[in-house]
Design an enzyme around this catalytic site. Sequence first.
Site, PDB file in Angstrom:
ATOM      1  N   ASP A 172     -17.499  18.168 -20.868  1.00 40.48           N
ATOM      2  CA  ASP A 172     -16.923  17.084 -21.656  1.00 40.48           C
ATOM      3  C   ASP A 172     -15.561  17.497 -22.222  1.00 40.48           C
ATOM      4  O   ASP A 172     -15.211  18.681 -22.261  1.00 40.48           O
ATOM      5  CB  ASP A 172     -17.847  16.713 -22.818  1.00 40.48           C
ATOM      6  CG  ASP A 172     -19.066  15.927 -22.368  1.00 40.48           C
ATOM      7  OD1 ASP A 172     -19.108  15.532 -21.197  1.00 40.48           O
ATOM      8  OD2 ASP A 172     -19.976  15.714 -23.203  1.00 40.48           O
ATOM      9  N   LYS A 232     -14.885  11.938 -21.539  1.00 40.95           N
ATOM     10  CA  LYS A 232     -14.576  10.544 -21.844  1.00 40.95           C
ATOM     11  C   LYS A 232     -14.004  10.477 -23.253  1.00 40.95           C
ATOM     12  O   LYS A 232     -14.586  11.009 -24.195  1.00 40.95           O
ATOM     13  CB  LYS A 232     -15.835   9.676 -21.750  1.00 40.95           C
ATOM     14  CG  LYS A 232     -16.454   9.651 -20.359  1.00 40.95           C
ATOM     15  CD  LYS A 232     -17.740   8.845 -20.370  1.00 40.95           C
ATOM     16  CE  LYS A 232     -18.368   8.795 -18.993  1.00 40.95           C
ATOM     17  NZ  LYS A 232     -17.525   8.108 -18.014  1.00 40.95           N
ATOM     18  N   MET A 265     -19.388   7.504 -32.787  1.00 38.09           N
ATOM     19  CA  MET A 265     -18.332   6.776 -32.069  1.00 38.09           C
ATOM     20  C   MET A 265     -17.953   5.469 -32.767  1.00 38.09           C
ATOM     21  O   MET A 265     -17.864   4.411 -32.156  1.00 38.09           O
ATOM     22  CB  MET A 265     -18.761   6.512 -30.626  1.00 38.09           C
ATOM     23  CG  MET A 265     -19.053   7.783 -29.847  1.00 38.09           C
ATOM     24  SD  MET A 265     -19.870   7.516 -28.249  1.00 38.09           S
ATOM     25  CE  MET A 265     -21.573   7.184 -28.784  1.00 38.09           C
TER      26      MET A 265
END
Length: 270
Positions: free
Chosen positions: A52, A74, A186
């Site tokens: 990641d 991402k 998030m």
Amino acid sequence: MAASRSLVLPAIDLPELGRGEVWLVGAGPGAPGLLTLEALNAIQQADVIVHDALIDPRVLALAKPTARFEAVGKRGGRPSADQDDISERLVVLARNGERVVRLKGGDPFVFGRGGEEVLTLAQNDVAFRVLPGLTAGLAGLTAFSIPATMRGLNQAIILATGHLGAEGGLDWPALARTGQPLVIYMAVRTIAPITEALRAGGLAPETATAIISAATTPAASILVSTLAEIADAAEAAAVAAPALLVVGSIVSFRDTLDQLATTLQTEADA
């Protein structure tokens, strides 16, 4: 770097990463010291580490000198690798006989899309293993003296994603009505609509709220405010991802500890 590669694991039974296998490994919330022994064992055996974006470089430095790295992270609002492409890449690497570690922040199965990846591996007859990691939604709280559970404050804790999606995401008013603390991953770009929806569900404007950024890393910080004011405070502070939004009475426990520490220090100085 050389010293980190010479770490010797205790004489305990740790599995061997075989050729053609893919292990999904939780790297924890950030700090290398919060890796599990099994995660360290996997990293040190890998031929290829598919990782990641937010994996600490000090964690990657634990790999053997010949290991190769493929970044597939991402990041919200930025060009990112497609999930299907990532999953297929794991299959290709395994079929090439590589020892593959898919290194994910936190825990692979907590908002990490690890389930999608193991489904692809299983459907393609690729041997896999999943190694859990500390999720930031719990470890990040502890790092800032916020208990995930505290007798007299809560009987549950809710982990949720802040991605609203095309249909507006979760039923935030219903979650508000549970009266239990929320830890929202998030949520940097969606703080305002989420906090508005929680207030619509009955949470008081003065409900203690915090944003924890880059938990357990050298850049870690916390911003404490109220449900009514946290969105403006976050904008003024230019809070950046990765960050957690924490809502509920457990946030106030930090104040209790601070007050106790101040009292003890005053008594010690007297």
